[in-house]
Design a protein around this motif. Structure first.
Motif, PDB file in Angstrom:
ATOM      1  N   VAL B 183       0.820  -1.206   0.000  1.00  0.00           N
ATOM      2  CA  VAL B 183       0.000   0.000   0.000  1.00  0.00           C
ATOM      3  C   VAL B 183       0.859   1.263   0.000  1.00  0.00           C
ATOM      4  O   VAL B 183       0.596   2.213  -0.749  1.00  0.00           O
ATOM      5  CB  VAL B 183      -0.941  -0.010   1.225  1.00  0.00           C
ATOM      6  CG1 VAL B 183      -1.776   1.247   1.280  1.00  0.00           C
ATOM      7  CG2 VAL B 183      -1.827  -1.240   1.190  1.00  0.00           C
ATOM      8  N   LYS B 187       1.141   4.119  -2.890  1.00  0.00           N
ATOM      9  CA  LYS B 187       0.815   5.505  -2.560  1.00  0.00           C
ATOM     10  C   LYS B 187       1.938   6.440  -3.012  1.00  0.00           C
ATOM     11  O   LYS B 187       1.694   7.513  -3.570  1.00  0.00           O
ATOM     12  CB  LYS B 187       0.635   5.621  -1.042  1.00  0.00           C
ATOM     13  CG  LYS B 187      -0.633   6.312  -0.621  1.00  0.00           C
ATOM     14  CD  LYS B 187      -0.840   6.107   0.862  1.00  0.00           C
ATOM     15  CE  LYS B 187      -1.261   7.406   1.519  1.00  0.00           C
ATOM     16  NZ  LYS B 187      -1.619   7.202   2.922  1.00  0.00           N
ATOM     17  N   GLU B 217      -9.393   9.180  -9.574  1.00  0.00           N
ATOM     18  CA  GLU B 217      -9.829   9.094  -8.172  1.00  0.00           C
ATOM     19  C   GLU B 217      -8.736   9.564  -7.223  1.00  0.00           C
ATOM     20  O   GLU B 217      -9.000  10.228  -6.230  1.00  0.00           O
ATOM     21  CB  GLU B 217     -10.231   7.662  -7.829  1.00  0.00           C
ATOM     22  CG  GLU B 217     -11.550   7.262  -8.435  1.00  0.00           C
ATOM     23  CD  GLU B 217     -11.969   5.876  -7.955  1.00  0.00           C
ATOM     24  OE1 GLU B 217     -11.921   5.626  -6.743  1.00  0.00           O
ATOM     25  OE2 GLU B 217     -12.316   5.051  -8.818  1.00  0.00           O
ATOM     26  N   ALA B 218      -7.500   9.196  -7.557  1.00  0.00           N
ATOM     27  CA  ALA B 218      -6.393   9.630  -6.702  1.00  0.00           C
ATOM     28  C   ALA B 218      -6.249  11.147  -6.761  1.00  0.00           C
ATOM     29  O   ALA B 218      -6.003  11.801  -5.736  1.00  0.00           O
ATOM     30  CB  ALA B 218      -5.099   8.945  -7.142  1.00  0.00           C
ATOM     31  N   ASP B 244     -17.090   2.380 -11.657  1.00  0.00           N
ATOM     32  CA  ASP B 244     -18.426   2.014 -11.185  1.00  0.00           C
ATOM     33  C   ASP B 244     -19.340   3.224 -11.299  1.00  0.00           C
ATOM     34  O   ASP B 244     -18.897   4.371 -11.282  1.00  0.00           O
ATOM     35  CB  ASP B 244     -18.362   1.471  -9.757  1.00  0.00           C
ATOM     36  CG  ASP B 244     -18.022   2.546  -8.760  1.00  0.00           C
ATOM     37  OD1 ASP B 244     -18.950   3.209  -8.285  1.00  0.00           O
ATOM     38  OD2 ASP B 244     -16.821   2.749  -8.494  1.00  0.00           O
ATOM     39  N   ASP B 246     -21.495   4.522  -9.316  1.00  0.00           N
ATOM     40  CA  ASP B 246     -21.566   5.440  -8.178  1.00  0.00           C
ATOM     41  C   ASP B 246     -20.463   6.490  -8.270  1.00  0.00           C
ATOM     42  O   ASP B 246     -20.688   7.672  -8.026  1.00  0.00           O
ATOM     43  CB  ASP B 246     -21.438   4.664  -6.854  1.00  0.00           C
ATOM     44  CG  ASP B 246     -22.696   3.875  -6.526  1.00  0.00           C
ATOM     45  OD1 ASP B 246     -23.795   4.437  -6.667  1.00  0.00           O
ATOM     46  OD2 ASP B 246     -22.573   2.701  -6.151  1.00  0.00           O
ATOM     47  N   THR B 247     -19.265   6.022  -8.627  1.00  0.00           N
ATOM     48  CA  THR B 247     -18.148   6.947  -8.763  1.00  0.00           C
ATOM     49  C   THR B 247     -18.407   7.925  -9.904  1.00  0.00           C
ATOM     50  O   THR B 247     -18.193   9.130  -9.774  1.00  0.00           O
ATOM     51  CB  THR B 247     -16.854   6.150  -9.032  1.00  0.00           C
ATOM     52  OG1 THR B 247     -16.611   5.317  -7.905  1.00  0.00           O
ATOM     53  CG2 THR B 247     -15.667   7.068  -9.253  1.00  0.00           C
ATOM     54  N   ASP B 361     -14.213 -13.046  -1.040  1.00  0.00           N
ATOM     55  CA  ASP B 361     -13.251 -13.014   0.054  1.00  0.00           C
ATOM     56  C   ASP B 361     -13.164 -14.408   0.643  1.00  0.00           C
ATOM     57  O   ASP B 361     -14.168 -15.065   0.826  1.00  0.00           O
ATOM     58  CB  ASP B 361     -13.727 -12.031   1.121  1.00  0.00           C
ATOM     59  CG  ASP B 361     -14.022 -10.678   0.512  1.00  0.00           C
ATOM     60  OD1 ASP B 361     -13.332 -10.324  -0.445  1.00  0.00           O
ATOM     61  OD2 ASP B 361     -14.951  -9.997   0.989  1.00  0.00           O
ATOM     62  N   ALA B 363     -13.245 -17.237   2.992  1.00  0.00           N
ATOM     63  CA  ALA B 363     -13.985 -17.339   4.241  1.00  0.00           C
ATOM     64  C   ALA B 363     -13.010 -17.550   5.396  1.00  0.00           C
ATOM     65  O   ALA B 363     -12.206 -18.467   5.389  1.00  0.00           O
ATOM     66  CB  ALA B 363     -14.962 -18.503   4.165  1.00  0.00           C
ATOM     67  N   VAL B 364     -13.080 -16.650   6.329  1.00  0.00           N
ATOM     68  CA  VAL B 364     -12.240 -16.786   7.506  1.00  0.00           C
ATOM     69  C   VAL B 364     -13.040 -17.535   8.551  1.00  0.00           C
ATOM     70  O   VAL B 364     -14.174 -17.189   8.831  1.00  0.00           O
ATOM     71  CB  VAL B 364     -11.824 -15.411   8.037  1.00  0.00           C
ATOM     72  CG1 VAL B 364     -11.003 -15.552   9.301  1.00  0.00           C
ATOM     73  CG2 VAL B 364     -11.041 -14.653   6.982  1.00  0.00           C
ATOM     74  N   ILE B 365     -12.467 -18.558   9.102  1.00  0.00           N
ATOM     75  CA  ILE B 365     -13.216 -19.388  10.027  1.00  0.00           C
ATOM     76  C   ILE B 365     -12.751 -19.171  11.457  1.00  0.00           C
ATOM     77  O   ILE B 365     -13.539 -18.920  12.349  1.00  0.00           O
ATOM     78  CB  ILE B 365     -13.095 -20.872   9.627  1.00  0.00           C
ATOM     79  CG1 ILE B 365     -13.837 -21.072   8.317  1.00  0.00           C
ATOM     80  CG2 ILE B 365     -13.680 -21.763  10.724  1.00  0.00           C
ATOM     81  CD1 ILE B 365     -13.617 -22.408   7.686  1.00  0.00           C
ATOM     82  N   GLU B 366     -11.457 -19.236  11.634  1.00  0.00           N
ATOM     83  CA  GLU B 366     -10.972 -19.162  13.005  1.00  0.00           C
ATOM     84  C   GLU B 366     -11.082 -17.736  13.529  1.00  0.00           C
ATOM     85  O   GLU B 366     -10.972 -16.773  12.788  1.00  0.00           O
ATOM     86  CB  GLU B 366      -9.522 -19.643  13.077  1.00  0.00           C
ATOM     87  CG  GLU B 366      -9.168 -20.119  14.471  1.00  0.00           C
ATOM     88  CD  GLU B 366      -7.829 -20.834  14.533  1.00  0.00           C
ATOM     89  OE1 GLU B 366      -7.133 -20.620  15.508  1.00  0.00           O
ATOM     90  OE2 GLU B 366      -7.514 -21.598  13.617  1.00  0.00           O
ATOM     91  N   GLY B 367     -11.285 -17.622  14.829  1.00  0.00           N
ATOM     92  CA  GLY B 367     -11.417 -16.312  15.424  1.00  0.00           C
ATOM     93  C   GLY B 367     -12.880 -15.920  15.510  1.00  0.00           C
ATOM     94  O   GLY B 367     -13.745 -16.574  14.957  1.00  0.00           O
ATOM     95  N   VAL B 368     -13.126 -14.856  16.244  1.00  0.00           N
ATOM     96  CA  VAL B 368     -14.516 -14.469  16.470  1.00  0.00           C
ATOM     97  C   VAL B 368     -14.960 -13.316  15.577  1.00  0.00           C
ATOM     98  O   VAL B 368     -16.130 -12.978  15.557  1.00  0.00           O
ATOM     99  CB  VAL B 368     -14.744 -14.085  17.945  1.00  0.00           C
ATOM    100  CG1 VAL B 368     -14.553 -15.293  18.837  1.00  0.00           C
ATOM    101  CG2 VAL B 368     -13.838 -12.946  18.369  1.00  0.00           C
ATOM    102  N   TYR B 369     -14.029 -12.687  14.838  1.00  0.00           N
ATOM    103  CA  TYR B 369     -14.430 -11.496  14.079  1.00  0.00           C
ATOM    104  C   TYR B 369     -14.877 -11.836  12.670  1.00  0.00           C
ATOM    105  O   TYR B 369     -14.228 -12.509  11.955  1.00  0.00           O
ATOM    106  CB  TYR B 369     -13.261 -10.506  14.033  1.00  0.00           C
ATOM    107  CG  TYR B 369     -12.825 -10.103  15.407  1.00  0.00           C
ATOM    108  CD1 TYR B 369     -13.754  -9.683  16.338  1.00  0.00           C
ATOM    109  CD2 TYR B 369     -11.496 -10.177  15.768  1.00  0.00           C
ATOM    110  CE1 TYR B 369     -13.358  -9.329  17.611  1.00  0.00           C
ATOM    111  CE2 TYR B 369     -11.092  -9.808  17.040  1.00  0.00           C
ATOM    112  CZ  TYR B 369     -12.023  -9.398  17.956  1.00  0.00           C
ATOM    113  OH  TYR B 369     -11.645  -9.047  19.204  1.00  0.00           O
TER     114      TYR B 369
END
Lengths: 459, 369
Positions: B183, B187, B217-218, B244, B246-247, B361, B363-369
């Motif tokens: 990132v 940038k 956009e930048a 898109d 919306d943009t 995305d 699928a994240v399984i472990e963890g609570v978030y």
């Protein structure tokens, strides 16, 4: 669930609500369409952040008034035309969290809002004042100031209670942008609406639902940010000084030798399964000095008696998911069991309700050694690994822990645990890992991260 | 006039021939052993039909396999129809164009002056339709190098008698940075580009800005750039990536309300750039009508291969048929919404082009978030 049109959840930008063409459908656990959430494009998100950055915060007294009122509205009032009970039911239906747990978590957020301004001051260094006009500055002192202006929250969906976290930032004068989880956007939407209804201007607090990619860019554009996630999120941001990752809690309990388990069974059960076991403060592992089997059996007996019910049932205590996602979680769990002995949840934890949803039944496993890797597996339902522990095992198995409850134990052990940098909270005695109150640190005070102190002398 | 000047293959893109006539002339040229390219003559041996006999209509184009992946590693010379040698019309060497290179090694095609002139003239006239006139200076913030859009911008500016300002940019490098989640590096690179854009915009009279959506956009993140564009630029074209709706709506209503914003859809594999349909309302998407039948689209259901109903999204199939290149039945990774061609020509018009959604995305399984 209902035949009515899906609710419309707008983004909440710096110049009011925003409805996009790019809508994300939000479903309840039976697969029914509940709402259409507006996902904002990056251009909208970055313009909102700039408007937030340019806005000045209200003065501290006004912030406190508004937070108190927002907390009341959020917990019990009518917000954006939605009363509290309707809101609770929607969150329960969508998240699968039992309705009673939703009410409690919601109330906790409302209560927290009322105390946020006082609570954040707990983090202020003893040598720092809050304002350069403080008389102490005439002789020189520290002044506690923000590290930036815009705080971005990459929020999770596991429980409404997590949204109390970012209220600290508003209390400290930050402008806050929340990127909600697309699975449960209702809680942050209502909280932002309540804050606005209480008087916070549109350019003080914003709700920016986005896709995953835009979420990363939001964090990169923030002055400071908090990101909830699994170990990968922690790895991604752990070296950043501007992003605070909130990873798995892996909360634990240690029962030392001679402790009467029966006396603490309520605490054990609450730690594992309180709030339906969806939190980072729920215990993932229980370590027992001595034979762990009777402890595991006692927990299994209590948890096994919890009923399988849909989330809107007042008697429900266990989390519910769409069947497919429940099965994914179960497959993952069963693939990790290995040599652990299942006392509950062996075979499967999925209990289908017949309406497309399934209860995630509790799981209790017995491990044969303290350093078994399974003890680190945290899942979003009551799932606990019970292992033997001895002084020879030392602190190592107890590390990387949000809340560690120790029942029994001597000064030497407790000193070691309190001093360990990887354990965030140490509760000694008969306290559930889920216990907390405003003013206490949670992975440190958020104020430690949001603020810094600078030397000021005036006159 | 030679005999060939009357051929459908040589007609101006604004005087389109009957689509089936074009198809028949194209297979005759590209698959005749005297005139076809080494690539197609060899490839034809593996086909279970005879293009010169069996391909008579646009619908027959679907007989062809999708060969564009082979354009990643074949020698460019083998693509050029042998017939050009006997025409002796062109002393110039072919211009080489490459695809974006997003999905691995880039695909490589060529163009000779006959097709370049047709494509560029057609583009010039569509921009005239959008109100671009001779005179104002251009700033091109589009990839150059192997990307044809850079050459198109420079040549088109010249055709409007404009002074052409430009900056270097390397989209493949930017995509690599994105792929590895760098990132901060991305940038820094974007800021480096924005600095250069700002220097030019500040000191020069720029009336037309050709830019890519990500950089536009930048640029919007710098108030100074937004002000400069609003103060100076009369027409802004975006191309090189999808935008898109919306943009696009925000750009047209809030960020640059007085700038004439024109979306361009283009791709190397159709060798043309298509400005959006004129006169659509603020609530309508940008619709792209191709220079059919030289470049044609079909929007299909990938399972049935049938066209989706108008107004619905499907997968994009492109055909490019010129004397230079024969690239039929190219199933793209993009999806688009199907529209009727504004002029009633063969094939579809498009809106809301976007890449086929990746597998979501993880699928994240472990963890609570």
């Amino acid at each position: 669930m209902t035949a009515s049109a899906p609710a419309r959840l707008d983004a909440l930008g710096a110049s009011g609500p925003y409805r996009s063409r790019n809508l994300e459908q939000v479903h309840d656990v039976t697969g029914g369409l509940v709402a259409e959430l507006s996902l904002v494009p990056w251009l909208y998100a970055q313009r909102t952040l700039r408007a937030l950055r340019a806005a000045a915060p209200p003065d501290p007294a006004r912030r406190e008034e508004m937070l108190v009122e927002a907390g009341r509205l959020f917990a019990t009032g009518t917000v954006d035309g939605v009363d509290a009970e309707t809101f609770h039911r929607t969150v329960a239906a969508v998240s699968g969290m039992p309705i009673t747990a939703v009410r409690e978590a919601t109330q906790r957020v409302g209560d927290y809002a009322a105390k946020a301004c006082a609570s954040v001051q707990m983090a202020r260094p003893a040598g720092a004042v809050t304002d350069w006009r403080d008389p102490r500055a005439r002789h020189g002192c520290g002044v506690w100031t923000r590290r930036g202006e815009v705080f971005v929250v990459h929020a999770p969906a596991n429980t409404p209670a997590v949204h109390s976290a970012w209220l600290d930032a508003l209390a400290l004068g930050y402008r806050v942008a929340i990127r909600p989880s697309r699975r449960e956007p209702f809680t942050p939407h209502r909280l932002v609406c309540a804050l606005r209804q209480a008087g916070f201007a549109d350019d003080q607090v914003a709700l920016l639902p986005t896709d995953h990619e835009t979420a990363d860019r939001l964090i990169a554009e923030a002055d400071v940010a908090i990101a909830f996630g699994a170990d990968d999120v922690v790895r991604k941001y752990q070296s950043s000084t501007l992003v605070l990752p909130q990873g798995p809690g892996r909360s634990k309990i240690l029962l030392t030798e001679g402790v009467d388990v029966a006396r603490h069974l309520d605490t054990l059960v609450e730690s594992v399964a309180g709030h339906a076991g969806t939190g980072c403060i729920n215990a993932t592992a229980v370590f027992v000095e001595g034979d762990p089997r009777p402890v595991a059996e006692a927990i299994a007996e209590r948890l096994g008696a919890l009923p399988s019910l849909p989330p809107l049932d007042e008697r429900a205590r266990l989390p519910v998911s769409e069947v497919a996602s429940a099965k994914r979680i179960d497959d993952y769990l069963q693939s990790k069991v290995d040599d652990a002995i299942p006392l509950l949840g062996g075979g499967t934890v999925v209990d289908e309700l017949g309406d497309g949803s399934a209860v995630l039944r509790p799981a209790v496993f017995l491990l044969d050694r303290a350093d078994a890797p399974q003890a680190r597996i945290e899942l979003g339902f009551p799932c606990v690994w019970v292992a033997p522990w001895s002084r020879a095992d030392g602190v190592a198995p107890l590390r990387d822990t949000l809340t560690l409850t120790v029942v029994g134990g001597d000064d030497t052990l407790i000193t070691e645990l309190v001093e360990d940098p990887t354990i965030s909270k140490v509760y000694v005695g008969d306290h559930a890992t889920t216990w907390t109150r405003p003013g206490l640190p949670h992975e440190g005070y958020l104020g430690d991260f949001l603020m810094h102190s600078k030397a000021v002398i005036v006159g | 006039m030679t005999e060939r000047a009357a051929s459908a293959l040589d007609l101006d893109w604004d005087s389109p021939p009957d689509a089936d006539d074009l198809v028949r002339e194209a297979v005759e040229w590209h698959f005749n052993p005297k005139t076809g390219s080494e690539f197609w003559l060899e490839r034809a041996k593996k086909l279970d039909f005879d293009p010169r006999k069996d391909v008579r209509t646009v619908a027959d184009l679907t007989l062809f396999p999708n060969i564009v992946d082979e354009l990643r590693d074949i020698r460019l010379e083998t693509l050029i129809p042998k017939g050009y040698a006997s025409l002796k019309r062109f002393s110039e060497r072919p211009v080489v164009g490459e695809s974006g290179g997003t999905t691995g090694e880039p695909k490589r095609v060529f163009a000779l002056p006959d097709v370049i002139n047709h494509a560029w003239d057609w583009y010039h006239r569509r921009l005239e339709d959008h109100g671009i006139t001779k005179g104002p200076n251009w700033l091109g913030v589009v990839p150059t190098g192997p990307h044809m859009v850079g050459k198109l911008a420079r040549d088109t500016a010249a055709s409007f008698d404009a002074i052409f300002f430009t900056v270097d940019l390397d989209p493949r490098w930017a995509k690599r940075l994105v792929a590895r989640g760098a990132v901060d590096e991305l940038k820094a690179y974007v800021n480096h580009l924005l600095d250069q854009i700002e220097w030019i915009l500040r000191s020069q009279d720029i009336g037309v800005l050709a830019i890519t959506p990500p950089l536009l956009e930048a640029a919007c993140q710098r108030e100074s750039l937004v002000e400069l564009i609003n103060a100076k630029v009369r027409t802004l074209t975006w191309s090189g990536a999808s935008m898109d709706e919306d943009t696009r709506h925000l750009l047209r209503t809030e960020v640059f309300p007085d700038v004439n914003i024109v979306g361009i859809y283009g791709s190397t594999m159709i060798f043309c750039a298509i400005p959006e349909r004129r006169g659509t309302s603020l609530e309508e998407p940008a619709i792209f009508d191709p220079p059919s039948p030289f470049s044609m689209f079909s929007v299909i259901d990938p399972d049935t291969k049938e066209s989706v109903p108008y107004g619905e999204r499907g997968q994009l199939v492109c055909h490019h048929i010129t004397r230079n290149l024969f690239l039929p039945n190219n199933l793209e990774r993009d999806t688009a919404v199907r529209h009727k061609h504004a002029l009633g020509l063969a094939g579809d018009a498009l809106s809301e082009v976007k890449p086929v959604k990746a597998f979501g995305d993880k699928a994240v399984i472990e963890g609570v978030y």
